[in-house]
Scaffold this motif. Structure first.
Motif, PDB file in Angstrom:
ATOM      1  N   LEU A   1       0.673  -1.189   0.126  1.00 59.08           N
ATOM      2  CA  LEU A   1       0.039  -0.059   0.011  1.00 59.08           C
ATOM      3  C   LEU A   1       0.847   1.217   0.062  1.00 59.08           C
ATOM      4  O   LEU A   1       1.667   1.269   0.587  1.00 59.08           O
ATOM      5  N   VAL A   2       0.554   2.315  -0.699  1.00 59.09           N
ATOM      6  CA  VAL A   2       0.983   3.575  -0.510  1.00 59.09           C
ATOM      7  C   VAL A   2       0.305   4.413   0.665  1.00 59.09           C
ATOM      8  O   VAL A   2      -0.932   4.495   0.716  1.00 59.09           O
ATOM      9  N   LEU A   3       1.192   4.921   1.451  1.00 58.44           N
ATOM     10  CA  LEU A   3       0.671   5.743   2.520  1.00 58.44           C
ATOM     11  C   LEU A   3       0.777   7.215   2.359  1.00 58.44           C
ATOM     12  O   LEU A   3       1.668   7.797   1.752  1.00 58.44           O
ATOM     13  N   SER A   4      -0.319   8.020   2.643  1.00 58.85           N
ATOM     14  CA  SER A   4      -0.367   9.318   2.468  1.00 58.85           C
ATOM     15  C   SER A   4       0.240  10.193   3.700  1.00 58.85           C
ATOM     16  O   SER A   4       0.507   9.493   4.775  1.00 58.85           O
ATOM     17  N   SER A   5       0.503  11.138   3.780  1.00 55.43           N
ATOM     18  CA  SER A   5       1.325  11.798   4.766  1.00 55.43           C
ATOM     19  C   SER A   5       0.246  11.838   6.105  1.00 55.43           C
ATOM     20  O   SER A   5       0.694  11.703   7.267  1.00 55.43           O
ATOM     21  N   ASP A   6      -1.057  12.026   5.982  1.00 56.19           N
ATOM     22  CA  ASP A   6      -2.067  11.841   6.875  1.00 56.19           C
ATOM     23  C   ASP A   6      -2.005  10.329   7.503  1.00 56.19           C
ATOM     24  O   ASP A   6      -2.139  10.157   8.866  1.00 56.19           O
ATOM     25  N   ASP A   7      -1.770   9.374   6.693  1.00 49.32           N
ATOM     26  CA  ASP A   7      -1.528   7.925   7.394  1.00 49.32           C
ATOM     27  C   ASP A   7      -0.442   7.874   8.312  1.00 49.32           C
ATOM     28  O   ASP A   7      -0.565   7.275   9.146  1.00 49.32           O
TER      29      ASP A   7
END
Length: 165
Positions: free
Chosen positions: A84-90
């Motif tokens: 999975l690619v994570l966002s900065s919020d993740d």
């Protein structure tokens, strides 16, 4: 005897307070964090490995067995579930999750999660930190990104992934 107990409690609390997990928002190039997440309850036992590098996480399902000789659970097989690619919020929500785990909390839930975090640079193990959560509190905390949330995202992104989450 009273002073021995007090000294033991102080040492344990100092060791607990020193438990530190690197920030997922600030992982440097070449750093990785490996999290082994085991959850056991009345009707389940599962173990997954999450390998965080940069803004990505690889997820593996681990098959484990109990070793009477070593008195610990050993991994006997691992199956890649995906990435999975994570966002900065993740990443921010993962940092909040470990802030929660770092607080002294008491259980009460029949499900107990055991979390082992290993922090590496390009070639060396830098630290290992262990947590236990028997509260079930993270299930209702929307400000956190949990390992169950990551498994759910993976299942939605790849319908062939095992399990109902």
């Amino acid at each position: 005897m009273k002073y021995l107990v007090i000294a033991a409690l102080l040492l344990a609390s100092c060791a607990f307070l020193s438990a530190k997990v690197p920030s997922f928002q600030k992982l440097a190039k070449g750093e990785r964090v490996e999290v082994t997440f085991s959850s056991s309850g009345c009707f389940h036992h599962s173990t997954e490995l999450f390998i965080f590098q940069g803004n990505k996480v690889e997820v593996y399902e681990l098959a484990t067995t109990w070793s009477h000789e070593k008195q610990e659970r050993l991994t006997v097989d691992r199956m890649a579930l995906g990435e999975l690619v994570l966002s900065s919020d993740d990443c921010k929500q993962l940092d909040e999750l470990f802030k929660f785990y770092s607080k002294p909390v008491f259980g009460g839930c029949t499900t107990v999660d055991t979390i082992v975090v290993k922090h590496y640079n390009e070639k060396d193990l830098l630290s290992t930190t262990d947590f236990r959560d028997g509260t079930c509190a993270t299930y209702d905390m929307k400000s956190l990104l949990t390992f169950l949330d990551l498994r759910q995202r993976l299942a939605e992104a790849q319908p062939s992934a095992k399990g109902d989450f």
